[in-house]
Design a protein around this motif. Structure first.
Motif, short mmCIF file in Angstrom:
data_model
loop_
_atom_site.label_atom_id
_atom_site.label_comp_id
_atom_site.label_asym_id
_atom_site.label_seq_id
_atom_site.Cartn_x
_atom_site.Cartn_y
_atom_site.Cartn_z
N THR A 85 -41.69 22.25 5.21
CA THR A 85 -40.70 23.31 5.05
C THR A 85 -39.29 22.76 5.28
O THR A 85 -38.36 23.08 4.53
CB THR A 85 -40.98 24.47 6.04
N LEU A 86 -39.13 21.93 6.29
CA LEU A 86 -37.83 21.30 6.54
C LEU A 86 -37.40 20.42 5.37
O LEU A 86 -36.23 20.41 4.98
CB LEU A 86 -37.86 20.48 7.83
N GLU A 135 -29.89 27.83 6.06
CA GLU A 135 -30.46 27.69 7.39
C GLU A 135 -31.90 28.16 7.40
O GLU A 135 -32.29 29.02 6.62
CB GLU A 135 -29.68 28.55 8.40
N LEU A 136 -32.65 27.59 8.32
CA LEU A 136 -34.05 28.00 8.49
C LEU A 136 -34.14 28.75 9.82
O LEU A 136 -33.73 28.22 10.85
CB LEU A 136 -34.96 26.77 8.50
N GLU A 151 -29.62 22.13 8.32
CA GLU A 151 -30.20 21.01 7.58
C GLU A 151 -30.32 19.78 8.48
O GLU A 151 -29.40 19.42 9.19
CB GLU A 151 -29.31 20.68 6.37
N THR A 152 -31.51 19.17 8.45
CA THR A 152 -31.76 18.03 9.32
C THR A 152 -32.50 16.95 8.55
O THR A 152 -33.18 17.23 7.57
CB THR A 152 -32.57 18.46 10.56
N ASN A 153 -32.32 15.73 9.03
CA ASN A 153 -33.03 14.60 8.41
C ASN A 153 -34.11 14.05 9.32
O ASN A 153 -34.78 13.08 8.97
CB ASN A 153 -32.04 13.48 8.08
N SER A 154 -34.24 14.65 10.51
CA SER A 154 -35.22 14.12 11.46
C SER A 154 -35.86 15.26 12.27
O SER A 154 -35.32 16.36 12.35
CB SER A 154 -34.55 13.12 12.41
#
Length: 192
Positions: free
Chosen positions: A82-83, A92-93, A111-114
């Motif tokens: 999902t991310l 945004e989640l 938003e994230t990469n990790s």
């Protein structure tokens, strides 16, 4: 019914440390080969049966642990997927997560990469989304493979338990038959 061997050769195998049980075709030969009397043989077989029960309890506990672990890993994989899906959309989640048993909190995840994954023993590491997916998928595959091995071990163990129970019954029934035969012979001699 007399045979040259007391057990079938296929029954005396071992699987991952679990000793195989012998199927006894000829009780007299079996007792002679082991050098045991009936009571000693029954005690040995009962002890082996108890060992099988202990191993079965351990394997069932491991099976329950794996069956609980697999859905957790799958849920983690879904969250990471999902991310990854939200990555690059700028949206945004909103997620509810468990703080402790029965207590939840709502979080807004940008938003994230990790992601951070618990590895156990109070250790948490940060992974990129791709690394996390690969690690979780590897853990899921390992857990499923371990579960398959455990199920096979449990089936083998149940077979060995059944063989041992049948052997106990055969030795006991043979002993009863021998005693009756001796009793009839003694009665016949006494009457003559």
């Amino acid at each position: 019914m007399a045979s040259s061997s007391s057990s079938s050769s296929s029954g005396a195998t071992e699987r991952r440390g679990i000793p195989g049980a012998q199927f006894v075709e000829d009780v007299q030969t079996y007792l002679t080969q082991l050098g045991l009397d009936v009571n000693s043989a029954l005690a040995f077989l009962q002890e082996r049966l108890q060992q099988y029960k202990v191993v079965e309890m351990k394997l069932l506990a491991q099976q329950r642990e794996l069956q609980a672990k697999i859905p957790d890993i799958e849920k983690c994989l879904e969250v990471v997927a999902t991310l990854q899906a939200k990555k690059g959309t700028g949206e945004e989640l909103i997620a509810d997560f468990e703080v402790s048993e029965g207590i939840y909190s709502r979080a807004s995840i940008e938003e994230t990469n990790s992601v951070c994954l618990w590895l156990g023993a109070n250790v948490m590491l940060e992974y990129s989304l791709e690394e996390a997916t690969a690690l979780l998928q590897k853990n899921l595959d390992n857990a499923r493979a371990s579960l398959e091995v455990l199920v096979a071990d449990l089936l083998f163990l149940r077979d060995q338990t059944t063989i041992t129970q049948v052997t106990i019954a055969r030795v006991y029934n043979w002993d009863v038959h021998q005693r009756r035969t001796q009793q009839v012979a003694a009665t016949t001699i006494a009457q003559e």
